[in-house]
Design a protein around this motif. Structure first.
Motif, PDB file in Angstrom:
ATOM      1  N   TRP A 175     -10.110  -3.919  -6.697  1.00  0.00           N
ATOM      2  CA  TRP A 175     -10.451  -5.166  -5.995  1.00  0.00           C
ATOM      3  C   TRP A 175     -10.752  -6.221  -7.048  1.00  0.00           C
ATOM      4  N   LEU A 197      -8.128  -5.887   5.016  1.00  0.00           N
ATOM      5  CA  LEU A 197      -7.763  -4.609   4.410  1.00  0.00           C
ATOM      6  C   LEU A 197      -7.922  -3.476   5.420  1.00  0.00           C
ATOM      7  N   LYS A 238     -12.289   3.561  -6.198  1.00  0.00           N
ATOM      8  CA  LYS A 238     -12.281   2.094  -6.133  1.00  0.00           C
ATOM      9  C   LYS A 238     -12.830   1.520  -7.432  1.00  0.00           C
ATOM     10  N   LEU A 293      -7.687   1.914  -5.317  1.00  0.00           N
ATOM     11  CA  LEU A 293      -7.931   0.515  -4.964  1.00  0.00           C
ATOM     12  C   LEU A 293      -8.625  -0.199  -6.118  1.00  0.00           C
ATOM     13  N   THR A 326      -4.923  -0.999   6.759  1.00  0.00           N
ATOM     14  CA  THR A 326      -5.121   0.412   6.441  1.00  0.00           C
ATOM     15  C   THR A 326      -5.164   1.269   7.692  1.00  0.00           C
ATOM     16  N   ILE A 343     -12.334   2.032   4.946  1.00  0.00           N
ATOM     17  CA  ILE A 343     -11.947   1.727   3.569  1.00  0.00           C
ATOM     18  C   ILE A 343     -12.530   2.771   2.615  1.00  0.00           C
ATOM     19  N   ILE A 366       0.833  -1.205   0.000  1.00  0.00           N
ATOM     20  CA  ILE A 366       0.000   0.000   0.000  1.00  0.00           C
ATOM     21  C   ILE A 366       0.863   1.249   0.000  1.00  0.00           C
ATOM     22  N   PHE A 408      -9.852   4.983   0.581  1.00  0.00           N
ATOM     23  CA  PHE A 408      -9.811   4.575  -0.819  1.00  0.00           C
ATOM     24  C   PHE A 408     -11.045   5.128  -1.533  1.00  0.00           C
ATOM     25  N   TYR A 421      -6.080  -5.576  -4.861  1.00  0.00           N
ATOM     26  CA  TYR A 421      -6.391  -6.498  -3.760  1.00  0.00           C
ATOM     27  C   TYR A 421      -7.065  -7.713  -4.377  1.00  0.00           C
TER      28      TYR A 421
END
Length: 482
Positions: free
Chosen positions: A178, A142, A231, A176, A146, A224, A120, A228, A128
């Motif tokens: 995912w 996560l 995303k 981010l 974080t 999160i 990160i 982030f 991720y």
């Protein structure tokens, strides 16, 4: 043209030997050779989930990062592959493949956290990679990393939680992405078809309520969401039938599931088109030297029992880069002064003028290379060193002038001394001849150029003339008057 690095294969950036992290000097040397802006993509996830396959695709290669086909984790530490960015000219794509989390052979679970945190901290896009679906375990993992980074990032001040500091911290965190591998669920909610991004947002959406259970559910999601804000979610179906999964990296696209091939292409296209340069708080763009210093700072912090503190890393990098900028400026000043001064200057003012011109250039060199010298302490250090350099050059200039004057005096007046010793002037009228000869040599000396500051004084000349034995002067005078 900015230099670029196109590596034929990855190298280990951070070795993980017996769960002790070590920076690989070979990888740092590669980084130091890159002069282009950096887009850093790192991937993290459980081992044996196809992370390396995706990174190889981003590199435009079928092979490169180690892709395991057994239950044993292959990638150890963090491996780096630097390739030209396919979409942005004169940019370098730095791919970081991390060892898989949850390796049953590991003794200390903190080692996973360290690898996760480093990915990160070093990346501008963070991938991720998990299996099947978004679940509470993956969200908690996560969140825990974080939040730990965020807390350690604090500037050791109660003012840290001001809005502007929080916003600054958000700008530091990477985008981010995912990725869900071997996805088997139907993308729909309440009978309505949704996108992968909507599935991610729904998974991270907090619930209404204030009781403790709801708060515990919401906390990781809010964290999160906060750190982030940008995303993206990608789903990947099985690449092929399960019998071929172990060899899917060597299969041709026509041997893979068409949906999987399309999904991988969309993933790579997104990464390439949404690339951003790695930055630090204050919107400071990280250079290759900066990334090199970040790696050293973070790994050193971890090995000393701490997870990296972003602010301290920025300060450490500022100290390293600004110290180097000072030395670069001093080297430039030295080079210019030596070229211009050469033997010596005629006057002190001439030397001062050369110093000021070289000083201005040196400060310009420093300003181009400096990094976050907000309080100008390094600029002050440079100015102090430049003043000391001026004093040094003044002494050197004076010595060079003195040496030249002495050498000239020896060369010019040594024939006169020889003539006196040989008795050439021991005759009637000899003293007059001696005086005329000496005055002629004085004129020759005075007409010699570039003697420097010492030439403004007659002391060197008079001292040298006085070195002619006094008795010879008397004898010459005596002969003449007889």
């Amino acid at each position: 043209m900015a230099s670029k690095i196109d590596m034929s294969s990855p190298v280990c950036l951070i070795e993980n030997i017996n769960e002790q992290l070590m920076v690989n000097k070979e990888a740092l040397n590669i980084l130091s050779g890159i002069k282009q802006p950096l887009v850093v993509v790192a991937i993290v996830g459980l081992y044996r989930t196809g992370k390396s396959y995706l990174m190889n695709k981003l590199a435009g290669k079928k092979r490169g990062f180690s892709v395991g086909s057994t239950v044993q984790s292959h990638t150890k530490g963090i491996w780096m592959w630097c390739v030209p960015h396919p979409n942005i000219q004169n940019h370098t794509l730095v791919l970081l493949d991390t060892e898989g989390l949850g390796d049953v052979e590991k003794v200390d679970e903190k080692n996973d956290t360290q690898i996760f945190a480093l990915a990160i901290l070093l990346s501008s896009i963070f991938v991720y990679n998990i299996m099947n679906k978004i679940d509470q375990e993956s969200i908690d993992l996560l969140y825990n990393v974080t939040e730990l980074i965020n807390l350690l990032k604090a500037r050791c001040s109660p003012d840290y939680y001001k809005v502007e500091d929080a916003a600054d911290s958000v700008r530091f965190f990477p985008d981010l992405v995912w990725t869900l591998r071997d996805f088997f669920l139907e993308l729909e909610i309440d009978g309505q078809v949704i996108t992968a991004d909507e599935y991610l947002e729904n998974s991270l959406r907090p619930k209404q309520g204030t009781d403790k259970r709801v708060q515990n559910f919401n906390l990781p999601r809010l964290c999160i969401q906060k750190f982030f804000p940008k995303k993206k979610c990608f789903i990947f179906e099985l690449p092929s039938d399960r019998k071929k999964l172990a060899q899917h990296e060597i299969l041709r696209n026509d041997e893979l599931d068409p949906d999987f091939v399309q999904q991988v292409a969309e993933f790579c296209s997104y990464i390439f088109s949404h690339s951003k340069i790695k930055t630090l708080p204050g919107d400071i763009k990280v250079t290759c030297e900066g990334l090199e210093n970040l790696v050293l700072t973070y790994v050193n912090a971890i090995n000393n029992g701490f997870l990296p503190c972003m602010e301290n890393a920025v300060l450490a990098m500022a100290w390293i880069e600004n110290s180097a900028a000072v030395q670069k400026a001093i080297a430039h000043y030295d080079q210019k002064m030596v070229q211009k001064v050469q033997l010596s200057t005629e006057t002190l003012q001439e030397l001062l003028d050369l110093h000021r011109a070289s000083e201005r250039e040196a400060i310009q060199v420093f300003m181009k290379s400096s990094f976050k010298d907000m309080d100008q302490k390094f600029l002050e250090t440079l100015e102090i060193q430049l003043e000391a350099k001026l004093e040094y050059f003044c002494k050197q200039n004076l010595q060079a002038s003195s040496d030249r004057c002495s050498a000239l005096l020896r060369d010019i007046f040594s024939p006169l001394e020889e003539e006196v010793c040989q008795g050439i002037y021991y005759k009637p009228g000899g003293y007059l001849l001696y005086t005329l000869r000496r005055e002629g040599l004085k004129k020759t000396y005075c007409e010699e150029p570039r003697k420097g500051i010492k030439s403004l004084s007659d002391k060197n000349l008079l001292v040298h003339i006085e070195e002619v034995p006094e008795d010879l002067n008397i004898q010459v005078q005596a002969k003449d008057t007889s």
